[in-house]
Design an enzyme around this catalytic site. Structure first.
Site, PDB file in Angstrom:
ATOM      1  N   GLU A  94      58.148 -14.437 -66.851  1.00 25.75           N
ATOM      2  CA  GLU A  94      57.744 -15.588 -67.655  1.00 25.75           C
ATOM      3  C   GLU A  94      58.006 -15.321 -69.131  1.00 25.75           C
ATOM      4  OE1 GLU A  94      54.298 -17.370 -64.749  1.00 25.75           O
ATOM      5  OE2 GLU A  94      53.673 -15.906 -66.228  1.00 25.75           O
ATOM      6  N   CYS A 107      57.841 -15.356 -76.970  1.00 25.05           N
ATOM      7  CA  CYS A 107      57.191 -14.181 -76.396  1.00 25.05           C
ATOM      8  C   CYS A 107      57.950 -13.866 -75.114  1.00 25.05           C
ATOM      9  CB  CYS A 107      55.727 -14.508 -76.109  1.00 25.05           C
ATOM     10  SG  CYS A 107      54.868 -13.198 -75.241  1.00 25.05           S
ATOM     11  N   CYS A 114      54.662  -4.641 -64.098  1.00 24.49           N
ATOM     12  CA  CYS A 114      54.390  -3.600 -65.097  1.00 24.49           C
ATOM     13  C   CYS A 114      53.861  -2.370 -64.374  1.00 24.49           C
ATOM     14  CB  CYS A 114      53.352  -4.097 -66.103  1.00 24.49           C
ATOM     15  SG  CYS A 114      53.136  -2.994 -67.517  1.00 24.49           S
ATOM     16  N   CYS A 118      46.460  -1.597 -67.256  1.00 22.61           N
ATOM     17  CA  CYS A 118      45.400  -2.125 -68.118  1.00 22.61           C
ATOM     18  C   CYS A 118      44.508  -3.051 -67.283  1.00 22.61           C
ATOM     19  CB  CYS A 118      45.999  -2.879 -69.296  1.00 22.61           C
ATOM     20  SG  CYS A 118      47.133  -1.868 -70.258  1.00 22.61           S
ATOM     21  N   CYS A 121      44.498  -7.073 -67.818  1.00 17.61           N
ATOM     22  CA  CYS A 121      45.764  -7.803 -67.906  1.00 17.61           C
ATOM     23  C   CYS A 121      46.253  -8.249 -66.534  1.00 17.61           C
ATOM     24  CB  CYS A 121      46.813  -6.906 -68.567  1.00 17.61           C
ATOM     25  SG  CYS A 121      48.417  -7.709 -68.714  1.00 17.61           S
ATOM     26  N   GLY A 165      55.418  -6.686 -68.841  1.00 21.76           N
ATOM     27  CA  GLY A 165      56.061  -5.381 -68.875  1.00 21.76           C
ATOM     28  C   GLY A 165      55.758  -4.576 -70.121  1.00 21.76           C
ATOM     29  N   SER A 220      48.846  -1.910 -78.774  1.00 22.09           N
ATOM     30  CA  SER A 220      47.642  -2.455 -78.133  1.00 22.09           C
ATOM     31  C   SER A 220      46.601  -1.351 -78.083  1.00 22.09           C
ATOM     32  CB  SER A 220      47.988  -2.923 -76.719  1.00 22.09           C
ATOM     33  OG  SER A 220      49.019  -3.876 -76.786  1.00 22.09           O
ATOM     34  N   LEU A 221      45.722  -1.360 -79.045  1.00 19.97           N
ATOM     35  CA  LEU A 221      44.779  -0.248 -79.182  1.00 19.97           C
ATOM     36  C   LEU A 221      43.514  -0.500 -78.345  1.00 19.97           C
ATOM     37  CD1 LEU A 221      44.515   2.452 -80.639  1.00 19.97           C
ATOM     38  CD2 LEU A 221      43.459   1.231 -82.566  1.00 19.97           C
ATOM     39  N   HIS A 222      42.825  -1.563 -78.638  1.00 25.10           N
ATOM     40  CA  HIS A 222      41.623  -1.990 -77.901  1.00 25.10           C
ATOM     41  C   HIS A 222      40.433  -1.036 -77.958  1.00 25.10           C
ATOM     42  CE1 HIS A 222      43.972  -5.352 -76.642  1.00 25.10           C
ATOM     43  NE2 HIS A 222      44.750  -4.656 -75.837  1.00 25.10           N
ATOM     44  N   CYS A 339      48.120 -14.415 -73.859  1.00 20.25           N
ATOM     45  CA  CYS A 339      48.234 -12.961 -73.653  1.00 20.25           C
ATOM     46  C   CYS A 339      47.508 -12.527 -72.388  1.00 20.25           C
ATOM     47  CB  CYS A 339      47.560 -12.185 -74.791  1.00 20.25           C
ATOM     48  SG  CYS A 339      48.393 -12.269 -76.337  1.00 20.25           S
TER      49      CYS A 339
HETATM   50  N1  SAH Z   1      52.869  -3.968 -72.586  1.00 19.43           N
HETATM   51  C1  SAH Z   1      52.837  -4.374 -73.949  1.00 19.43           C
HETATM   52  C2  SAH Z   1      53.105  -5.847 -74.184  1.00 19.43           C
HETATM   53  C3  SAH Z   1      52.458  -6.872 -73.274  1.00 19.43           C
HETATM   54  S1  SAH Z   1      50.801  -7.397 -73.494  1.00 19.43           S
HETATM   55  C4  SAH Z   1      51.539  -3.967 -74.596  1.00 19.43           C
HETATM   56  O1  SAH Z   1      50.676  -3.463 -73.903  1.00 19.43           O
HETATM   57  O2  SAH Z   1      51.403  -4.096 -75.811  1.00 19.43           O
HETATM   58  C5  SAH Z   1      50.641  -8.208 -75.014  1.00 19.43           C
HETATM   59  C6  SAH Z   1      49.226  -8.081 -75.607  1.00 19.43           C
HETATM   60  O3  SAH Z   1      48.251  -8.841 -74.849  1.00 19.43           O
HETATM   61  C7  SAH Z   1      48.712  -6.654 -75.603  1.00 19.43           C
HETATM   62  O4  SAH Z   1      48.075  -6.350 -76.800  1.00 19.43           O
HETATM   63  C8  SAH Z   1      47.710  -6.673 -74.478  1.00 19.43           C
HETATM   64  O5  SAH Z   1      46.774  -5.633 -74.590  1.00 19.43           O
HETATM   65  C9  SAH Z   1      47.106  -8.045 -74.622  1.00 19.43           C
HETATM   66  N2  SAH Z   1      46.405  -8.537 -73.440  1.00 19.43           N
HETATM   67  C10 SAH Z   1      46.615  -8.203 -72.151  1.00 19.43           C
HETATM   68  N3  SAH Z   1      45.768  -8.881 -71.356  1.00 19.43           N
HETATM   69  C11 SAH Z   1      45.032  -9.680 -72.158  1.00 19.43           C
HETATM   70  C12 SAH Z   1      44.014 -10.651 -71.911  1.00 19.43           C
HETATM   71  N4  SAH Z   1      43.600 -10.934 -70.686  1.00 19.43           N
HETATM   72  N5  SAH Z   1      43.492 -11.295 -72.988  1.00 19.43           N
HETATM   73  C13 SAH Z   1      43.928 -11.042 -74.233  1.00 19.43           C
HETATM   74  N6  SAH Z   1      44.897 -10.144 -74.518  1.00 19.43           N
HETATM   75  C14 SAH Z   1      45.436  -9.465 -73.494  1.00 19.43           C
END
Ligand code: SAH
Length: 347
Positions: A94, A107, A114, A118, A121, A165, A220-222, A339
């Site tokens: 997508e 995007c 993937c 995570c 996700c 991915g 993507s730190l979180h 996202c």
């Molecule tokens: N694999 C890469 C790019 C894809 S995800 C990465 O991890 O950066 C793009 C962004 O969306 C990342 O910051 C990811 O952590 C965030 N993300 C994933 N699932 C999400 C969700 N359910 N809600 C909000 N952000 C999310």
């Protein structure tokens, strides 16, 4: 049995030139075919009208031209468009067009599924089937550029590798696609308008720095606490935060390019004072900014967006120490284009 025909778009211009020379033809013919494939977007050798019929037939015998097909296009009430993109082997990825008053962002996906895990996700729940080829990444961008012109009367202005991915797990193809996107023979887009988002693979961040890439980096730190981060992003066990920090310091020393940290605040997971303190400390390592992303629920409620008070505390904690923080609202939620929602409806 005849050998499987090769995708002609997997060849560089030099390889195409060499192919024609090996056939006893002029190398220049390679340039012509390349231009048809990449500038004029030809979908068949038939279309290549300045190439002789004999040569076109020869090409037909040796190659195929693979193209993506936008199978389904959904438009959100906020103008966001999501494409379900069918690949030549019928797998689906997508990509999303995100319009704002001043820009249109694509995007794009870099892999089918993937391999990371995570917990929050949707894409992580799909098995990683394969990497996308450079032309499959490039084609997603072209499709969105066309949609941007059609529905928003302006060309695409920015690209983020934040679709399905992990782009750094498909490094060579992503770099080849970006080369094409930025080259005058492709879309001629400025590298600074492209952002690669990674979950943070230290070795590959260093490689990008060594390769002197000119696009921007988002991580993507979180969480800036190993224990918490490993809980929500289990691969953090293999690539813990001190390795990520070291790689990012290396990145900055080489590129002088500030990094964006993507960060979602979840209730009961990373909404404590110590979580904020740890992020503030992490932000001190290299010049950066923080994007606080709204959580897009994907499931059963294990993860819930923290309260706005908790988010305000983050903003205050960061801003009071002079760090830049933006709050990013979700776009295209009604069509599962936000996202972490990509592939929501395929599981
Ligand atoms: N694999 C890469 C790019 C894809 S995800 C990465 O991890 O950066 C793009 C962004 O969306 C990342 O910051 C990811 O952590 C965030 N993300 C994933 N699932 C999400 C969700 N359910 N809600 C909000 N952000 C999310």
């Amino acid at each position: 049995m005849k050998a499987k025909k090769k995708d002609v778009r997997a060849l560089t211009k030099e390889q195409l030139r060499a192919f024609f020379e090996a056939q006893g033809d002029k190398a220049f013919r390679g340039n012509q075919v390349y231009e048809w494939l990449w500038n004029k977007g030809a979908h068949s050798f038939e279309d290549m009208t300045n190439i002789s019929k004999k040569t076109r037939e020869m090409l037909e015998e040796n190659f195929v031209i693979n193209h993506i097909r936008v199978d389904q296009m959904q438009r959100s009430t906020d103008g966001t468009i999501k494409n379900a993109v069918r690949l030549h082997d019928d797998l689906i990825v997508e990509s999303v067009l995100i319009p704002t008053p001043t820009r249109t962002t694509a995007c794009v996906s870099s892999q089918v599924g993937c391999s990371l895990d995570c917990k929050f996700c949707a894409t992580a729940r799909l098995k990683r089937m394969r990497n996308l080829n450079p032309d499959e990444i490039y084609d997603q961008v072209v499709a969105i550029d066309n949609e941007s012109r059609l529905y928003h009367n302006r060309p695409l202005s920015n690209i983020v590798f934040m679709g399905m991915g992990e782009p750094l797990m498909n490094y060579n193809n992503v770099i080849a696609a970006i080369d094409k996107i930025t080259s005058p023979e492709g879309l001629g887009m400025a590298p600074r308008r492209i952002t690669l988002s990674t979950s943070g693979i230290p070795k590959m961040i260093k490689k990008m720095a060594d390769d002197e890439v000119r696009f921007k980096l988002a991580v993507s730190l979180h969480s800036a606490i190993d224990e918490v981060r490993t809980r929500i992003m289990p691969f953090n066990e293999t690539f813990p935060l001190d390795q990520l920090r070291e790689a990012l310091e290396y990145w900055y020393s080489k590129t002088k390019s500030r990094v964006t940290y993507e960060y979602v605040v979840w209730k009961g997971i990373n909404d404590r004072k110590e979580d904020i303190d740890a992020l503030v400390r992490f932000c001190g390592y290299i010049p950066c900014k923080v994007n606080l992303i709204e959580y897009n629920p994907i499931d059963d409620g294990e993860f819930q967006q923290a309260s706005s008070q908790a988010i305000d505390k983050y903003i205050h904690g960061l801003e009071s120490r002079g760090f830049v923080v933006n709050v990013r609202r979700s776009r295209g939620k009604d069509i599962d284009a936000a996202c972490g929602q990509l592939a929501n409806k395929q599981v």
